[in-house]
Design a protein around this motif. Structure first.
Motif, PDB file in Angstrom:
ATOM      1  N   LEU A  18      37.650  64.333  47.162  1.00  0.00           N
ATOM      2  CA  LEU A  18      38.669  64.094  48.183  1.00  0.00           C
ATOM      3  C   LEU A  18      38.191  64.411  49.600  1.00  0.00           C
ATOM      4  CD1 LEU A  18      41.853  65.355  46.280  1.00  0.00           C
ATOM      5  CD2 LEU A  18      41.146  63.002  46.699  1.00  0.00           C
ATOM      6  N   PRO A  19      37.558  65.583  49.869  1.00  0.00           N
ATOM      7  CA  PRO A  19      37.057  65.803  51.234  1.00  0.00           C
ATOM      8  C   PRO A  19      35.941  64.842  51.633  1.00  0.00           C
ATOM      9  CG  PRO A  19      37.254  67.880  50.042  1.00  0.00           C
ATOM     10  CD  PRO A  19      37.420  66.778  49.030  1.00  0.00           C
ATOM     11  N   ASP A  20      35.138  64.385  50.653  1.00  0.00           N
ATOM     12  CA  ASP A  20      34.102  63.412  50.981  1.00  0.00           C
ATOM     13  C   ASP A  20      34.717  62.080  51.397  1.00  0.00           C
ATOM     14  OD1 ASP A  20      31.997  65.077  50.572  1.00  0.00           O
ATOM     15  OD2 ASP A  20      31.437  64.285  48.615  1.00  0.00           O
ATOM     16  N   ALA A  21      35.785  61.686  50.716  1.00  0.00           N
ATOM     17  CA  ALA A  21      36.428  60.405  51.019  1.00  0.00           C
ATOM     18  C   ALA A  21      37.277  60.481  52.282  1.00  0.00           C
ATOM     19  CB  ALA A  21      37.291  59.962  49.835  1.00  0.00           C
ATOM     20  N   TYR A  22      37.816  61.658  52.595  1.00  0.00           N
ATOM     21  CA  TYR A  22      38.693  61.833  53.751  1.00  0.00           C
ATOM     22  C   TYR A  22      38.265  63.064  54.548  1.00  0.00           C
ATOM     23  CZ  TYR A  22      41.561  58.508  51.209  1.00  0.00           C
ATOM     24  OH  TYR A  22      42.005  57.384  50.547  1.00  0.00           O
ATOM     25  N   PRO A  23      37.068  63.067  55.146  1.00  0.00           N
ATOM     26  CA  PRO A  23      36.564  64.269  55.813  1.00  0.00           C
ATOM     27  C   PRO A  23      37.411  64.737  56.989  1.00  0.00           C
ATOM     28  CG  PRO A  23      35.202  62.349  56.335  1.00  0.00           C
ATOM     29  CD  PRO A  23      36.144  61.931  55.245  1.00  0.00           C
ATOM     30  N   GLU A  24      38.064  63.801  57.689  1.00  0.00           N
ATOM     31  CA  GLU A  24      38.861  64.192  58.851  1.00  0.00           C
ATOM     32  C   GLU A  24      40.200  64.806  58.448  1.00  0.00           C
ATOM     33  OE1 GLU A  24      39.346  61.105  61.688  1.00  0.00           O
ATOM     34  OE2 GLU A  24      37.256  60.477  61.638  1.00  0.00           O
ATOM     35  N   TYR A  25      40.619  64.564  57.227  1.00  0.00           N
ATOM     36  CA  TYR A  25      41.932  65.036  56.781  1.00  0.00           C
ATOM     37  C   TYR A  25      41.795  65.862  55.513  1.00  0.00           C
ATOM     38  CZ  TYR A  25      42.950  60.984  59.729  1.00  0.00           C
ATOM     39  OH  TYR A  25      42.967  60.072  60.751  1.00  0.00           O
ATOM     40  N   ALA A  26      40.725  66.665  55.435  1.00  0.00           N
ATOM     41  CA  ALA A  26      40.448  67.412  54.211  1.00  0.00           C
ATOM     42  C   ALA A  26      41.619  68.308  53.822  1.00  0.00           C
ATOM     43  CB  ALA A  26      39.177  68.245  54.387  1.00  0.00           C
ATOM     44  N   ALA A  27      42.161  69.044  54.786  1.00  0.00           N
ATOM     45  CA  ALA A  27      43.260  69.957  54.464  1.00  0.00           C
ATOM     46  C   ALA A  27      44.500  69.194  54.007  1.00  0.00           C
ATOM     47  CB  ALA A  27      43.599  70.830  55.678  1.00  0.00           C
ATOM     48  N   SER A  28      44.791  68.063  54.637  1.00  0.00           N
ATOM     49  CA  SER A  28      45.977  67.287  54.274  1.00  0.00           C
ATOM     50  C   SER A  28      45.850  66.665  52.889  1.00  0.00           C
ATOM     51  CB  SER A  28      46.215  66.186  55.311  1.00  0.00           C
ATOM     52  OG  SER A  28      46.588  66.727  56.557  1.00  0.00           O
ATOM     53  N   VAL A  29      44.673  66.095  52.591  1.00  0.00           N
ATOM     54  CA  VAL A  29      44.511  65.444  51.293  1.00  0.00           C
ATOM     55  C   VAL A  29      44.499  66.481  50.178  1.00  0.00           C
ATOM     56  CG1 VAL A  29      41.979  65.405  51.184  1.00  0.00           C
ATOM     57  CG2 VAL A  29      43.292  63.562  50.143  1.00  0.00           C
ATOM     58  N   LEU A  30      43.957  67.681  50.438  1.00  0.00           N
ATOM     59  CA  LEU A  30      44.007  68.745  49.443  1.00  0.00           C
ATOM     60  C   LEU A  30      45.417  69.304  49.310  1.00  0.00           C
ATOM     61  CD1 LEU A  30      40.658  70.630  50.216  1.00  0.00           C
ATOM     62  CD2 LEU A  30      41.165  69.111  48.291  1.00  0.00           C
ATOM     63  N   ALA A  31      46.205  69.249  50.382  1.00  0.00           N
ATOM     64  CA  ALA A  31      47.602  69.676  50.305  1.00  0.00           C
ATOM     65  C   ALA A  31      48.387  68.761  49.377  1.00  0.00           C
ATOM     66  CB  ALA A  31      48.233  69.685  51.696  1.00  0.00           C
ATOM     67  N   GLY A  32      48.132  67.448  49.465  1.00  0.00           N
ATOM     68  CA  GLY A  32      48.781  66.520  48.557  1.00  0.00           C
ATOM     69  C   GLY A  32      48.412  66.791  47.120  1.00  0.00           C
ATOM     70  N   ASN A  33      47.148  67.131  46.877  1.00  0.00           N
ATOM     71  CA  ASN A  33      46.707  67.484  45.527  1.00  0.00           C
ATOM     72  C   ASN A  33      47.423  68.735  45.042  1.00  0.00           C
ATOM     73  OD1 ASN A  33      44.624  69.340  43.903  1.00  0.00           O
ATOM     74  ND2 ASN A  33      44.192  67.198  43.396  1.00  0.00           N
TER      75      ASN A  33
ATOM     76  N   GLY B 102      52.976  82.105  51.131  1.00  0.00           N
ATOM     77  CA  GLY B 102      51.605  82.512  50.826  1.00  0.00           C
ATOM     78  C   GLY B 102      50.675  81.388  50.448  1.00  0.00           C
ATOM     79  N   SER B 103      51.117  80.166  50.561  1.00  0.00           N
ATOM     80  CA  SER B 103      50.407  79.025  49.977  1.00  0.00           C
ATOM     81  C   SER B 103      49.262  78.412  50.772  1.00  0.00           C
ATOM     82  CB  SER B 103      51.419  77.908  49.706  1.00  0.00           C
ATOM     83  OG  SER B 103      52.023  77.466  50.916  1.00  0.00           O
ATOM     84  N   PRO B 104      49.085  78.640  52.087  1.00  0.00           N
ATOM     85  CA  PRO B 104      48.114  77.833  52.839  1.00  0.00           C
ATOM     86  C   PRO B 104      46.722  77.775  52.246  1.00  0.00           C
ATOM     87  CG  PRO B 104      49.449  79.091  54.353  1.00  0.00           C
ATOM     88  CD  PRO B 104      49.824  79.557  52.975  1.00  0.00           C
ATOM     89  N   VAL B 105      46.206  78.914  51.772  1.00  0.00           N
ATOM     90  CA  VAL B 105      44.816  78.930  51.311  1.00  0.00           C
ATOM     91  C   VAL B 105      44.599  78.048  50.087  1.00  0.00           C
ATOM     92  CG1 VAL B 105      45.032  80.892  49.722  1.00  0.00           C
ATOM     93  CG2 VAL B 105      42.849  80.475  50.891  1.00  0.00           C
ATOM     94  N   LEU B 106      45.650  77.749  49.337  1.00  0.00           N
ATOM     95  CA  LEU B 106      45.483  76.977  48.112  1.00  0.00           C
ATOM     96  C   LEU B 106      45.027  75.551  48.411  1.00  0.00           C
ATOM     97  CD1 LEU B 106      48.610  78.245  46.152  1.00  0.00           C
ATOM     98  CD2 LEU B 106      46.340  79.251  46.361  1.00  0.00           C
ATOM     99  N   ALA B 107      45.266  75.068  49.620  1.00  0.00           N
ATOM    100  CA  ALA B 107      44.745  73.766  50.034  1.00  0.00           C
ATOM    101  C   ALA B 107      43.744  73.917  51.172  1.00  0.00           C
ATOM    102  CB  ALA B 107      45.893  72.848  50.471  1.00  0.00           C
TER     103      ALA B 107
ATOM    104  N   SER C 160      46.884  73.401  60.275  1.00  0.00           N
ATOM    105  CA  SER C 160      45.579  74.033  60.497  1.00  0.00           C
ATOM    106  C   SER C 160      44.560  73.056  61.054  1.00  0.00           C
ATOM    107  CB  SER C 160      45.063  74.632  59.185  1.00  0.00           C
ATOM    108  OG  SER C 160      44.622  73.623  58.291  1.00  0.00           O
ATOM    109  N   GLU C 161      44.843  71.733  60.984  1.00  0.00           N
ATOM    110  CA  GLU C 161      43.927  70.723  61.514  1.00  0.00           C
ATOM    111  C   GLU C 161      44.177  70.433  62.995  1.00  0.00           C
ATOM    112  OE1 GLU C 161      44.810  67.618  58.747  1.00  0.00           O
ATOM    113  OE2 GLU C 161      43.153  68.153  57.423  1.00  0.00           O
ATOM    114  N   ILE C 162      45.238  70.995  63.563  1.00  0.00           N
ATOM    115  CA  ILE C 162      45.521  70.819  64.991  1.00  0.00           C
ATOM    116  C   ILE C 162      44.588  71.735  65.784  1.00  0.00           C
ATOM    117  CG2 ILE C 162      47.271  71.075  66.783  1.00  0.00           C
ATOM    118  CD1 ILE C 162      49.380  70.531  64.625  1.00  0.00           C
ATOM    119  N   PRO C 163      43.787  71.196  66.713  1.00  0.00           N
ATOM    120  CA  PRO C 163      42.768  72.013  67.401  1.00  0.00           C
ATOM    121  C   PRO C 163      43.323  73.266  68.068  1.00  0.00           C
ATOM    122  CG  PRO C 163      42.418  69.683  67.861  1.00  0.00           C
ATOM    123  CD  PRO C 163      43.731  69.779  67.127  1.00  0.00           C
ATOM    124  N   GLN C 164      44.506  73.170  68.657  1.00  0.00           N
ATOM    125  CA  GLN C 164      45.063  74.321  69.369  1.00  0.00           C
ATOM    126  C   GLN C 164      45.493  75.443  68.428  1.00  0.00           C
ATOM    127  OE1 GLN C 164      45.710  71.171  69.901  1.00  0.00           O
ATOM    128  NE2 GLN C 164      46.110  70.678  72.046  1.00  0.00           N
TER     129      GLN C 164
END
Length: 574
Positions: free
Chosen positions: A498-513, A236-241, A191-195
């Motif tokens: 987590l999003p404050d510390a990694y704003p460019e990778y918010a979705a990825s860092v929340l996915a790890g969580n 069904g999981s994407p929204v959870l992160a 979801s972080e890929i612009p296209q």
């Protein structure tokens, strides 16, 4: 309303079949507006250095400016008659009128936002639009999260129908949780890929999620049931992160914590309302009706999102704007920063980003790992503790299956009661700490976790030792509300940090969580019944309470270390 619909799946379909004549964007209505979207400074940097950021050092800047100064021509790019035609020709190569550095310069004209108040930028949306989109994200989160606990109400029917043990029947719950722990590791980075953006991930996976409920409910054997329970959790999981990242798209950091708090309540409502909604259905119609209820809820959500869920990714919105401008003007050199960053990305790169980035962030960043471990423990305790509710309210207080679901409402009430003081704390304590640039040191998000950590053992000790025939059933329900206090404060501290510390990778860092907490949530219920039967309600709950006490120091230590060594845990380019 037209602006809300225009960026939805339905809006894109309407634009497609009408060839863009309906639901037009501003630059389509006014053909002269496109020049206001151009960034002169970034375009100059592309011409001189081949990147939008500029030279790598001040020394390099001075050397290049001295070399290029003699090559500069007039920088006026709007004129009349032949001069206008000439300047527009220059604009197609470089907005500044400078010659392009033949060694490293690039013939690219940069497209950006129409100033800081550009209405298409998600941060500038109206309050109504932000609130409505937040509601949709919360509804989607609730619709998926309820899928785990709603199944547990029909576990006894699964045991009878398929002739399996209770532990095996519990696999229908744990595999679903495992699926929605693994899924975001792939979907969130995509979801972080612009296209791509957020919406194709949300809508595409939700369609499959709804369809897969049919073979789940019609499973002819236990293996088929388990297979589709895992697949539905995974799909069904994407929204959870990504839900947290979407909220971060539309709210500035100063106000984001309020929306994350509401989103957290939606996440709590899923597991809490699942036994209540599924209990009465399973009692009346059997376990399959719990799955049909899940399909109806998600089907309704899907229809709503197709018509009314707009794209929230600013990178995707800017990318699509750039594509429209190229089509309108015929100038193929028009590009935006997200597009340039992704233009050399291969399929292999996408896979690496999807699989490696969340794992790298999770296991190589000490603060991220420890906070995720703490949240994972709390999540695991939540699911193992839920397994004690039938033993307490059916076994001790003789509730019926449907009535047992009502016992979970204490958790929901606790989550609602903690919101006002938490929001007051945000307004009075956190907001004044933001600097003039709207920035906050990420560690300032952690203090609520100091309080939340103590609420978890209070709940477990209270619940365990008050659950006995001589004490009224309301007492363990009151005690259960402290779990909401704890999880709400802990989750909101971490999910904002987590999003404050990694704003460019918010979705990825929340996915790890999400991966870590779902791993614990999937494994813990498998031994819950045996532990409670062998140790008893009081000592089993106390064991969980002692375990939660051992983790209380984590946010204190991380806060102290981060303040002593500001660079510790600082986000890096991944």
């Amino acid at each position: 309303m037209s602006e809300l619909i225009r960026d939805t799946v339905f809006g894109h379909f309407v634009r497609l079949i009408t060839s863009g004549r309906m639901l037009q964007y501003a630059e389509e209505r006014d053909p002269t507006l496109w020049k206001q979207y151009l960034d002169r400074e970034q375009t100059k940097n592309m011409a001189l250095y081949g990147n939008a950021e500029g030279p790598p050092s001040e020394e390099k800047l001075e050397r290049d400016d001295a070399r290029v100064s003699s090559e500069e021509s007039s920088k006026t790019w709007v004129g009349n008659g032949d001069q206008q035609e000439q300047q527009e020709h220059q604009l197609s190569s470089t907005i500044t009128g400078q010659r392009i550095d033949t060694e490293k310069g690039r013939d690219i004209t940069m497209v950006t936002w129409y100033g800081d108040n550009d209405p298409e930028m998600p941060l500038n949306w109206s309050t109504f639009k932000k609130v409505f989109v937040t509601f949709e994200i919360c509804l989607l989160t609730f619709s998926v999260y309820i899928g785990s606990a709603i199944y547990s109400a029909g576990t006894q029917d699964v045991v009878k129908q398929f002739g399996v043990s209770e532990v095996k029947a519990t696999l229908g719950l744990t595999l679903f949780v495992a699926g929605y722990g693994i899924g975001p590791m792939i979907w969130a980075p995509m979801s972080e890929i612009p296209q791509i953006g957020r919406n194709p991930i949300y809508i595409g996976t939700l369609i499959v999620f709804v369809i897969f409920q049919v073979p789940t409910a019609l499973a002819v054997n236990f293996a088929m049931l388990l297979c589709f329970r895992f697949l539905t959790g995974f799909i069904g999981s994407p929204v959870l992160a990504t839900g947290g990242a979407s909220i971060g798209d539309i709210f500035a950091p100063k106000k984001r914590a309020y929306a994350i708090g509401i989103w957290g309540i939606a996440a709590v409502c899923g597991p809490v309302m699942g036994p209540l909604v599924g209990g009465f259905a399973a009692q009346a119609k059997g376990w399959t009706w719990t799955i049909w209820e899940l399909m109806w809820l998600c089907g309704f959500s899907l229809v709503l999102f197709i018509f009314l869920l707009p794209e929230t990714s600013s990178s995707n919105i800017l990318y699509r704007r750039t594509r429209r401008l190229r089509k309108l003007t015929g100038i193929q050199s028009l590009k935006c920063q997200p597009e340039i960053m992704a233009e050399h990305m291969t399929g292999k790169d996408v896979v690496l980003i999807a699989l490696v980035r969340p794992i790298t962030l999770n296991f190589k960043e000490p603060i991220v790992f420890l906070l995720n471990l703490y949240i994972a423990l709390i999540y695991g305790l939540l699911y193992i503790w839920f397994e004690s509710f039938p033993l307490v309210f059916e076994g001790i207080y003789h509730f019926e299956l449907g009535e047992e679901g009502l016992a979970f409402l204490g958790i929901l009430v606790g989550a609602i009661l903690v919101i006002p003081p938490f929001f007051y704390y945000l307004y009075r304590v956190v907001e004044p700490q933001f600097n003039e640039n709207g920035e906050l040191q990420p560690e300032k998000r952690l203090p609520p976790a100091f309080v939340g950590g103590f609420c978890i053992p209070i709940c477990l000790f209270w619940f365990g030792w008050s659950a006995r025939p001589s004490i009224h059933w309301i007492m363990p329900i009151i005690g259960s509300s402290f779990f909401s206090f704890g999880t709400f404060l802990l989750f909101n501290s971490v999910l904002n940090y987590l999003p404050d510390a990694y704003p460019e990778y918010a979705a990825s860092v929340l996915a790890g969580n999400d991966f870590m907490r779902s791993s614990f949530g999937a494994g813990f219920p498998l031994f819950a019944t045996a532990m409670y039967n062998n140790l008893g309600i009081a000592w089993a709950s106390s064991t969980l309470g002692f375990l939660s006490i051992a983790f209380i120091p984590i946010p204190f230590v991380l806060y102290r270390v981060s303040n002593s060594f500001p660079r510790f845990g600082t986000a890096k380019k991944i």
